[in-house]
Structure formats: C-alpha cells, structure tokens
Motif scaffolding. Sequence first.
Motif, PDB file in Angstrom:
ATOM      1  N   GLY A 294       3.768   2.536 -19.709  1.00  0.00           N
ATOM      2  CA  GLY A 294       2.587   1.880 -20.265  1.00  0.00           C
ATOM      3  C   GLY A 294       2.680   0.375 -20.200  1.00  0.00           C
ATOM      4  N   ILE A 295       1.859  -0.259 -21.019  1.00  0.00           N
ATOM      5  CA  ILE A 295       1.796  -1.723 -21.085  1.00  0.00           C
ATOM      6  C   ILE A 295       1.793  -2.141 -22.548  1.00  0.00           C
ATOM      7  CG2 ILE A 295       0.486  -3.780 -20.421  1.00  0.00           C
ATOM      8  CD1 ILE A 295      -0.780  -2.150 -18.185  1.00  0.00           C
ATOM      9  N   ASP A 296       2.594  -3.159 -22.863  1.00  0.00           N
ATOM     10  CA  ASP A 296       2.787  -3.594 -24.245  1.00  0.00           C
ATOM     11  C   ASP A 296       2.688  -5.110 -24.304  1.00  0.00           C
ATOM     12  OD1 ASP A 296       3.989  -4.382 -26.740  1.00  0.00           O
ATOM     13  OD2 ASP A 296       4.858  -2.375 -26.877  1.00  0.00           O
TER      14      ASP A 296
ATOM     15  N   ALA B  33       2.652  -8.766 -15.839  1.00  0.00           N
ATOM     16  CA  ALA B  33       2.438  -8.445 -14.428  1.00  0.00           C
ATOM     17  C   ALA B  33       3.442  -7.398 -13.954  1.00  0.00           C
ATOM     18  CB  ALA B  33       2.524  -9.700 -13.572  1.00  0.00           C
ATOM     19  N   VAL B  34       4.707  -7.566 -14.353  1.00  0.00           N
ATOM     20  CA  VAL B  34       5.734  -6.594 -13.985  1.00  0.00           C
ATOM     21  C   VAL B  34       5.466  -5.261 -14.673  1.00  0.00           C
ATOM     22  CG1 VAL B  34       8.199  -6.059 -14.090  1.00  0.00           C
ATOM     23  CG2 VAL B  34       7.447  -8.377 -13.552  1.00  0.00           C
ATOM     24  N   GLN B  35       5.121  -5.306 -15.956  1.00  0.00           N
ATOM     25  CA  GLN B  35       4.787  -4.079 -16.669  1.00  0.00           C
ATOM     26  C   GLN B  35       3.664  -3.319 -15.965  1.00  0.00           C
ATOM     27  OE1 GLN B  35       4.428  -3.927 -20.998  1.00  0.00           O
ATOM     28  NE2 GLN B  35       5.049  -6.077 -21.082  1.00  0.00           N
ATOM     29  N   THR B  36       2.646  -4.056 -15.538  1.00  0.00           N
ATOM     30  CA  THR B  36       1.503  -3.424 -14.883  1.00  0.00           C
ATOM     31  C   THR B  36       1.918  -2.786 -13.563  1.00  0.00           C
ATOM     32  OG1 THR B  36      -0.024  -4.989 -15.914  1.00  0.00           O
ATOM     33  CG2 THR B  36      -0.809  -3.830 -13.954  1.00  0.00           C
ATOM     34  N   GLN B  37       2.740  -3.479 -12.801  1.00  0.00           N
ATOM     35  CA  GLN B  37       3.230  -2.922 -11.543  1.00  0.00           C
ATOM     36  C   GLN B  37       3.999  -1.625 -11.784  1.00  0.00           C
ATOM     37  OE1 GLN B  37       6.360  -5.179  -9.719  1.00  0.00           O
ATOM     38  NE2 GLN B  37       6.185  -4.154  -7.746  1.00  0.00           N
ATOM     39  N   ILE B  38       4.872  -1.630 -12.782  1.00  0.00           N
ATOM     40  CA  ILE B  38       5.664  -0.437 -13.106  1.00  0.00           C
ATOM     41  C   ILE B  38       4.752   0.697 -13.564  1.00  0.00           C
ATOM     42  CG2 ILE B  38       7.420   0.494 -14.656  1.00  0.00           C
ATOM     43  CD1 ILE B  38       8.627  -2.355 -14.737  1.00  0.00           C
ATOM     44  N   PHE B  39       3.776   0.363 -14.401  1.00  0.00           N
ATOM     45  CA  PHE B  39       2.863   1.380 -14.923  1.00  0.00           C
ATOM     46  C   PHE B  39       2.064   2.029 -13.793  1.00  0.00           C
ATOM     47  CE2 PHE B  39      -1.306   2.208 -17.273  1.00  0.00           C
ATOM     48  CZ  PHE B  39      -0.896   3.446 -17.725  1.00  0.00           C
ATOM     49  N   GLU B  40       1.546   1.216 -12.886  1.00  0.00           N
ATOM     50  CA  GLU B  40       0.750   1.774 -11.801  1.00  0.00           C
ATOM     51  C   GLU B  40       1.615   2.613 -10.854  1.00  0.00           C
ATOM     52  OE1 GLU B  40      -1.764  -1.182  -9.985  1.00  0.00           O
ATOM     53  OE2 GLU B  40      -2.621  -1.774 -11.926  1.00  0.00           O
ATOM     54  N   HIS B  41       2.873   2.274 -10.741  1.00  0.00           N
ATOM     55  CA  HIS B  41       3.793   3.122  -9.972  1.00  0.00           C
ATOM     56  C   HIS B  41       3.918   4.492 -10.639  1.00  0.00           C
ATOM     57  CE1 HIS B  41       7.221   3.885  -7.225  1.00  0.00           C
ATOM     58  NE2 HIS B  41       7.662   4.619  -8.231  1.00  0.00           N
ATOM     59  N   HIS B  42       4.010   4.500 -11.954  1.00  0.00           N
ATOM     60  CA  HIS B  42       4.072   5.777 -12.681  1.00  0.00           C
ATOM     61  C   HIS B  42       2.810   6.613 -12.447  1.00  0.00           C
ATOM     62  CE1 HIS B  42       7.414   3.894 -14.887  1.00  0.00           C
ATOM     63  NE2 HIS B  42       7.686   5.081 -15.403  1.00  0.00           N
ATOM     64  N   ILE B  43       1.651   5.959 -12.486  1.00  0.00           N
ATOM     65  CA  ILE B  43       0.402   6.693 -12.259  1.00  0.00           C
ATOM     66  C   ILE B  43       0.408   7.326 -10.876  1.00  0.00           C
ATOM     67  CG2 ILE B  43      -2.111   6.538 -12.122  1.00  0.00           C
ATOM     68  CD1 ILE B  43      -1.946   4.078 -13.979  1.00  0.00           C
ATOM     69  N   ALA B  44       0.788   6.540  -9.873  1.00  0.00           N
ATOM     70  CA  ALA B  44       0.822   7.056  -8.504  1.00  0.00           C
ATOM     71  C   ALA B  44       1.819   8.203  -8.367  1.00  0.00           C
ATOM     72  CB  ALA B  44       1.169   5.929  -7.528  1.00  0.00           C
ATOM     73  N   LEU B  45       2.957   8.078  -9.032  1.00  0.00           N
ATOM     74  CA  LEU B  45       3.970   9.139  -8.984  1.00  0.00           C
ATOM     75  C   LEU B  45       3.457  10.405  -9.655  1.00  0.00           C
ATOM     76  CD1 LEU B  45       6.831  10.107  -8.320  1.00  0.00           C
ATOM     77  CD2 LEU B  45       7.608   9.013 -10.448  1.00  0.00           C
ATOM     78  N   ALA B  46       2.815  10.249 -10.805  1.00  0.00           N
ATOM     79  CA  ALA B  46       2.241  11.406 -11.494  1.00  0.00           C
ATOM     80  C   ALA B  46       1.198  12.093 -10.613  1.00  0.00           C
ATOM     81  CB  ALA B  46       1.626  10.982 -12.824  1.00  0.00           C
ATOM     82  N   ASN B  47       0.383  11.306  -9.936  1.00  0.00           N
ATOM     83  CA  ASN B  47      -0.616  11.877  -9.029  1.00  0.00           C
ATOM     84  C   ASN B  47       0.050  12.634  -7.881  1.00  0.00           C
ATOM     85  OD1 ASN B  47      -2.690  10.801 -10.543  1.00  0.00           O
ATOM     86  ND2 ASN B  47      -3.057   9.074  -9.193  1.00  0.00           N
TER      87      ASN B  47
END
Length: 257
Positions: free
Chosen positions: A97-99, A106-120
């Motif tokens: 997530g993002i906190d 910016a780094v948090q967002t990059q990591i979070f979007e990687h998680h979304i893509a991985l989940a997909n």
Amino acid sequence: MAFIDSHCHLDFTEFDACRAQLINQCQQHNIKKLIVPGVTLAQSQALIAFSAQHTNVRIAAGLHPYFLAEYQHSHLAALTEFAEQHRSQLIAIGECGIDRSIDDLAVQTQIFEHHIALANQLELPLIVHHRQSHDLIAQAFKRCQPKKGGVIHAFSGSMQQAQYYIKQGFKLGVGGVITYQRAQKTRSVVAQIAPEHLLLETDAPAMPLAGFQGQINTPLQLPLVFEQLCQLKQITTPCKAGFKKQLYNSCSELFRI
C-alpha cells in the motif's frame, strides 16, 4: 458458523512465547482460519514454513510500507519469483500500500503498483494498507487496475471512499477501530455497508480494542469485534448466526479458502 481472522501477524515475535497455545485457543473459540500477510521479502519467504507448521494459517506475500528502510530494488524481482514459485500456497498479494506518514511516496507508489501487477498476473486478491492515502491509492488503481479485488485493511474513510473501493471489487477490513467511540466516521460508514463487503480482522498484535489499550492484541478478540459490529448494525441475537455466516462467506469467497 466459525470466524476467520482476515488479518493477523501471528509470526511476529510478540507471540513467540505463546503461539502454539494461542492457535489452540483460537480453535476452541471457533476462530478456524487465520490469514497472515507478508510484510518484507524475508518474512514472506519464511511464511511458507510457518504455514506448514500450522494447518489453519493461510498466507500472503508482500512488502509493507513500514519496512521501506529494508527495501532494495532487487526485492521486487525476488518477490515476483517467490510468488510465482509458491502460487499454490498464497491466497493474496500483500500487505502492500501507500502510507503518507512515511517518506518516499514515489518509491512506495512504484512498489504498490508492482504488487497490483503481480496480483493480476497470478490472479490473486490484494491486501492493501493505507494511511491518509486514499487519493494516492485511487490514482494507482487508475494506472494499474486490480483484476481480482482484495481487502482495504483497517478501513477508515468516508462513505464515498468505501463505495469507490467496493466498485473496484474490494472489501473493507473491520477491526478494533470500531470499538472506539471517537471513531464516529468509520463506525457510521461500516454500519451502513452490507455484510458481503466486510471482513473481520484484528491486525494482531497491533490495534488493540477499546479497553485493552497497552495490551498485545490477539485473534481471540475477533468475537468482540463481531459483537461491536452487530451493535452498530443493530443486529439482534436471533440474527447473529446468519450475519456471522455472511461475514465468513465474504472472506472465504474472496480468498478462496
């Protein structure tokens, strides 16, 4: 009908001295399944052995914003490789997530979007952490749309935000926050949300219930969260069994457990 604690960190050191006893007590109190999220790469990897030791534990893999100081860019590729290898043992991707209380958004967002893509990629739901970041999470969802929904852990937000997440296929995690009178906004929103969009959770060992401040939280508090939710939704004793079944099914269907 039994309970599922949809979010607890039973592998944390706070439970080292009492873990086996606690898990047995959960069984005795009809808390039949316990979902333990990943928070770092090493801890996510260790959850494979942890879940093998405890048949009622289900696990997820993820990189939590709280542990950003431990993060290395190579962890994203390693997390992907690990999740692909152990896909059959994972029920979700997260906790991610993002906190806004933590630097490097910016780094948090990059990591979070990687998680979304991985989940997909793996066709798994997400376990999403937020703090003052609903807008940033919504922006991330626009760039990388989750395909299998998930849960917004420890939801606290407006009705509009709740409805947005539900439309995105997410459920709302309900825990100890609703036991505090000061949390009127969250209590009001949760009271209006249909049970098929809610999950029960404790976030043990964190997020102690009102009256238990300063104590280590455990999944044994889950029935108290349920009772508070019943009060908020004005569900009387004759209807509690059916309501509990709805909450159980909500969690079971999302995570396929």
